[in-house]
Design a protein around this motif. Structure first.
Motif, PDB file in Angstrom:
ATOM      1  N   ALA A 159       0.725  -1.026  -0.077  1.00  0.00           N
ATOM      2  CA  ALA A 159       0.063  -0.037  -0.094  1.00  0.00           C
ATOM      3  C   ALA A 159       0.825   1.250  -0.106  1.00  0.00           C
ATOM      4  N   SER A 160       0.083   2.476  -0.188  1.00  0.00           N
ATOM      5  CA  SER A 160       1.163   3.523  -0.166  1.00  0.00           C
ATOM      6  C   SER A 160       1.492   3.944   1.314  1.00  0.00           C
ATOM      7  N   GLY A 161       2.422   4.839   1.501  1.00  0.00           N
ATOM      8  CA  GLY A 161       2.594   5.075   3.083  1.00  0.00           C
ATOM      9  C   GLY A 161       3.560   4.200   3.790  1.00  0.00           C
ATOM     10  N   THR A 162       4.029   3.217   3.083  1.00  0.00           N
ATOM     11  CA  THR A 162       4.993   2.218   3.537  1.00  0.00           C
ATOM     12  C   THR A 162       6.572   2.419   3.811  1.00  0.00           C
ATOM     13  N   GLY A 163       6.913   3.865   3.157  1.00  0.00           N
ATOM     14  CA  GLY A 163       8.079   4.110   3.206  1.00  0.00           C
ATOM     15  C   GLY A 163       8.975   3.860   1.978  1.00  0.00           C
ATOM     16  N   LYS A 164       8.185   3.458   0.716  1.00  0.00           N
ATOM     17  CA  LYS A 164       8.871   3.345  -0.372  1.00  0.00           C
ATOM     18  C   LYS A 164       9.790   4.237  -0.860  1.00  0.00           C
ATOM     19  N   THR A 165       9.196   5.343  -0.957  1.00  0.00           N
ATOM     20  CA  THR A 165      10.088   6.423  -1.419  1.00  0.00           C
ATOM     21  C   THR A 165      11.505   6.746  -0.548  1.00  0.00           C
ATOM     22  N   THR A 166      11.478   6.772   0.699  1.00  0.00           N
ATOM     23  CA  THR A 166      12.564   6.742   1.592  1.00  0.00           C
ATOM     24  C   THR A 166      13.507   5.500   1.463  1.00  0.00           C
ATOM     25  N   VAL A 167      13.093   4.413   1.305  1.00  0.00           N
ATOM     26  CA  VAL A 167      13.755   3.255   0.860  1.00  0.00           C
ATOM     27  C   VAL A 167      14.575   3.260  -0.682  1.00  0.00           C
ATOM     28  N   MET A 168      13.750   3.797  -1.690  1.00  0.00           N
ATOM     29  CA  MET A 168      14.103   4.011  -2.923  1.00  0.00           C
ATOM     30  C   MET A 168      15.365   4.936  -3.020  1.00  0.00           C
ATOM     31  N   LEU A 169      15.378   6.099  -2.247  1.00  0.00           N
ATOM     32  CA  LEU A 169      16.190   7.304  -2.196  1.00  0.00           C
ATOM     33  C   LEU A 169      17.246   6.901  -1.553  1.00  0.00           C
ATOM     34  N   GLY A 170      17.306   6.045  -0.499  1.00  0.00           N
ATOM     35  CA  GLY A 170      18.207   5.509   0.227  1.00  0.00           C
ATOM     36  C   GLY A 170      19.072   4.404  -0.338  1.00  0.00           C
ATOM     37  N   LEU A 171      18.743   3.561  -1.343  1.00  0.00           N
ATOM     38  CA  LEU A 171      19.370   2.505  -1.789  1.00  0.00           C
ATOM     39  C   LEU A 171      19.936   3.249  -3.042  1.00  0.00           C
ATOM     40  N   LEU A 172      19.349   4.209  -3.886  1.00  0.00           N
ATOM     41  CA  LEU A 172      19.778   4.924  -4.961  1.00  0.00           C
ATOM     42  C   LEU A 172      21.396   5.667  -4.409  1.00  0.00           C
ATOM     43  N   ALA A 173      21.100   6.309  -3.432  1.00  0.00           N
ATOM     44  CA  ALA A 173      22.378   6.843  -2.711  1.00  0.00           C
ATOM     45  C   ALA A 173      23.506   6.020  -2.313  1.00  0.00           C
ATOM     46  N   ALA A 174      23.026   4.940  -1.505  1.00  0.00           N
ATOM     47  CA  ALA A 174      23.796   3.943  -0.876  1.00  0.00           C
ATOM     48  C   ALA A 174      24.576   3.159  -1.993  1.00  0.00           C
ATOM     49  N   LEU A 175      24.132   2.594  -3.186  1.00  0.00           N
ATOM     50  CA  LEU A 175      24.668   1.925  -4.220  1.00  0.00           C
ATOM     51  C   LEU A 175      25.478   3.003  -5.113  1.00  0.00           C
ATOM     52  N   ARG A 176      25.023   4.365  -5.132  1.00  0.00           N
ATOM     53  CA  ARG A 176      25.918   5.391  -5.960  1.00  0.00           C
ATOM     54  C   ARG A 176      27.366   5.408  -5.084  1.00  0.00           C
ATOM     55  N   GLU A 177      27.184   5.434  -3.723  1.00  0.00           N
ATOM     56  CA  GLU A 177      28.462   5.588  -2.781  1.00  0.00           C
ATOM     57  C   GLU A 177      29.278   4.437  -3.299  1.00  0.00           C
ATOM     58  N   ARG A 178      28.636   3.103  -3.720  1.00  0.00           N
ATOM     59  CA  ARG A 178      29.578   2.045  -4.045  1.00  0.00           C
ATOM     60  C   ARG A 178      30.364   2.412  -5.307  1.00  0.00           C
ATOM     61  N   GLY A 179      29.983   3.295  -6.226  1.00  0.00           N
ATOM     62  CA  GLY A 179      30.492   3.412  -7.319  1.00  0.00           C
ATOM     63  C   GLY A 179      29.649   2.975  -8.483  1.00  0.00           C
ATOM     64  N   LEU A 180      28.300   2.435  -8.222  1.00  0.00           N
ATOM     65  CA  LEU A 180      27.460   2.023  -9.353  1.00  0.00           C
ATOM     66  C   LEU A 180      26.522   2.707  -9.926  1.00  0.00           C
ATOM     67  N   GLN A 181      26.530   2.870 -11.207  1.00  0.00           N
ATOM     68  CA  GLN A 181      25.562   3.560 -11.794  1.00  0.00           C
ATOM     69  C   GLN A 181      24.183   2.816 -11.646  1.00  0.00           C
ATOM     70  N   VAL A 182      23.223   3.473 -11.083  1.00  0.00           N
ATOM     71  CA  VAL A 182      21.978   2.946 -10.863  1.00  0.00           C
ATOM     72  C   VAL A 182      20.745   3.558 -11.653  1.00  0.00           C
ATOM     73  N   GLN A 183      20.019   3.335 -12.672  1.00  0.00           N
ATOM     74  CA  GLN A 183      19.035   3.978 -13.679  1.00  0.00           C
ATOM     75  C   GLN A 183      17.797   3.812 -12.650  1.00  0.00           C
ATOM     76  N   PRO A 184      17.041   5.192 -12.436  1.00  0.00           N
ATOM     77  CA  PRO A 184      15.913   4.899 -11.631  1.00  0.00           C
ATOM     78  C   PRO A 184      14.634   5.001 -12.530  1.00  0.00           C
ATOM     79  N   PHE A 185      13.765   4.422 -12.148  1.00  0.00           N
ATOM     80  CA  PHE A 185      12.288   5.021 -13.028  1.00  0.00           C
ATOM     81  C   PHE A 185      11.306   4.854 -12.062  1.00  0.00           C
ATOM     82  N   LYS A 186      10.238   5.434 -12.634  1.00  0.00           N
ATOM     83  CA  LYS A 186       9.048   5.422 -11.564  1.00  0.00           C
ATOM     84  C   LYS A 186       7.932   4.895 -12.479  1.00  0.00           C
ATOM     85  N   ASN A 187       7.218   3.978 -11.626  1.00  0.00           N
ATOM     86  CA  ASN A 187       5.934   3.409 -12.109  1.00  0.00           C
ATOM     87  C   ASN A 187       4.851   4.691 -12.149  1.00  0.00           C
ATOM     88  N   GLY A 188       3.899   4.418 -13.092  1.00  0.00           N
ATOM     89  CA  GLY A 188       2.713   5.344 -13.310  1.00  0.00           C
ATOM     90  C   GLY A 188       3.083   6.924 -13.585  1.00  0.00           C
TER      91      GLY A 188
END
Length: 444
Positions: free
Chosen positions: A16-45
């Motif tokens: 459902a909405s309100g579970t913290g998806k966006t916070t998790v998404m942003l945290g993962l993008l930044a954490a993986l970027r810190e590892r030197g990975l290029q991560v391509q984000p998309f948004k459904n809808g």
């Protein structure tokens, strides 16, 4: 250019909405970027706010993928932007299987449709507050609901204590669900909200600090190696579909009041060779008179009514431009093209007057959903008779709409929609048009 079949992907979703998806998404993008990975984000809808946050966290433009509005060729072709990335990470919308009742161009808009089409396993963000082993029943139900949708594992959010974690983990183990991460309750990184959802990225003064904290949370609580190992390659690959720009030189309103334009449209316009010339109505700037067309996207003009009413250079410049050239507005941009906006306190603010539209926010009424529009009049980039797909989300009420109807508009089920848009031919031959829906894609 097309997506390499070696590029693995994951979709971050939730019950459902309100579970913290966006916070998790942003945290993962930044954490993986810190590892030197290029991560391509998309948004459904059709969400037009989250992609800006994704870009801030990943350093790459994020794009919407919409199975209801985008035809197959466009949907698959959008993956070309992932060229050179190590990982694709897509953020879902609402609950995993939540979509409209009637299928559209490629699906019903649900995150599950996107995951199935692209072959991306799903990582579920489970809000475990107020429950323990029952969280596993929810996860198991989601994992078994559609055989073509694979759930790779869960990230447990808002865990209150070690005992709480142990109970939830026990349930997940019994259900055969892999736990990829455990996140404690931490209200400090909750995303602020506004009447249309999250605030815009440029309005969040501490955005980078928030992203850094979210990344730290992911590093501490998520097994990033296991997450990366769960990603798989999708079978879809197609040439990037061309998007017809509204003109060769596009004057684009761009500031805190006018910022809701889908990234895939801007990308497509530029890829087609168009030049985008941004200007700020809030800064009392007029559109470049050398542009071929002016495009006013949606946003929050009702929050800046007094400033816009006093922006004489913008208003006079826009009116002069519109005398001989096309001007098109979407939602907030459409309202700003009208005679006036009445704000939530009942104050009436003068707008550009290219159209007779008067809208009010004094009595809020939500208008939300996908839209199909058959154009009765040409708009920049699309001829009369074209069938367009888009999305509408606003709380304004129409007080006056005296101009000619722009389109026949229906919702996702085919039911007629009263907000038909407006069109007016200016004395010098320029055509002014506006819609309440945001264009996503033309129908096939």
């Amino acid at each position: 250019m097309s997506l390499s079949p070696q590029t693995p992907g994951l979709l971050i979703a939730a019950p459902a909405s309100g579970t913290g998806k966006t916070t998790v998404m942003l945290g993962l993008l930044a954490a993986l970027r810190e590892r030197g990975l290029q991560v391509q984000p998309f948004k459904n809808g059709p969400d037009y706010i989250d992609p800006a946050f994704h870009r801030a966290a990943s350093g790459r433009w994020s794009f919407n993928l919409d199975t209801w509005a985008m035809p197959e060729a466009m949907l698959d072709g959008m993956l070309a932007v992932a060229e050179g990335a190590d990982l694709v990470l897509a953020e879902g919308s609402m609950g995993l299987f939540d979509g409209v009742a009637a299928p559209g161009a490629t699906g019903n808009g649900a995150s599950a449709d996107l995951a199935a089409r692209m072959g991306w396993p799903v990582v579920l963000v489970i809000d475990a507050s107020g429950q323990a082993q029952t969280a596993a029943a929810v996860a198991l139900g989601l994992a078994r609901f559609r055989p073509e949708v694979t759930v790779a594992g869960v990230i447990l959010n808002r865990i209150a204590s070690p005992r709480h974690e142990a109970l939830v983990r026990t349930g997940m183990a019994e259900a055969g669900i892999t736990v990829l991460g455990v996140l404690p309750k931490r209200a400090g990184i909750a995303m602020p909200e506004r009447h249309l959802g999250l605030v815009q990225a440029e309005e969040q003064p501490a955005l980078q600090a928030l992203i850094a904290e979210a990344a730290a949370l992911m590093r501490e609580g998520v097994d990033l190696d296991a997450l990366l190992a769960a990603a798989t390659t999708g079978a879809k690959s197609a040439p990037e579909q061309k998007i017809i720009p509204p003109g060769q030189r596009i004057a684009l309103a761009r500031d805190a009041a006018f910022s809701f334009v889908y990234p895939h449209l801007l990308h497509g316009w530029r890829a087609a060779g168009a030049e985008v010339l941004p200007f700020s109505p809030l800064g009392d700037e007029a559109p470049d008179p050398l542009a071929d067309v002016c495009w006013l996207p949606g946003g929050y003009p009702e929050l800046h009514g007094a400033t816009l009413a006093q922006a004489d250079r913008f208003r006079n410049g826009l009116r002069a431009f519109a005398e001989t050239k096309p001007v098109h507005g979407e939602c907030g941009g459409y309202m700003a093209m009208g005679e006036a906006i009445v704000d939530k306190d009942g104050n009436r603010h003068r707008m550009a007057g290219l159209l007779g539209l008067v809208t009010s926010f004094e009595k809020r009424k939500m208008h939300l959903g996908y839209r199909c529009a058959t154009l009765a009049q040409t708009i920049p980039g699309h001829a009369a008779g074209s069938l367009l797909r888009g999305h509408e989300f606003h709380y304004s009420t129409i007080l006056s709409q005296p101009d000619a109807q722009l389109a026949n508009v229906t919702d996702a089920t085919g039911a007629p929609v009263e907000e038909t848009g407006s069109t007016r031919l200016q004395p010098g031959g320029g055509l002014s048009t506006g819609t309440f829906f945001h264009l996503i894609a033309p129908a096939p």
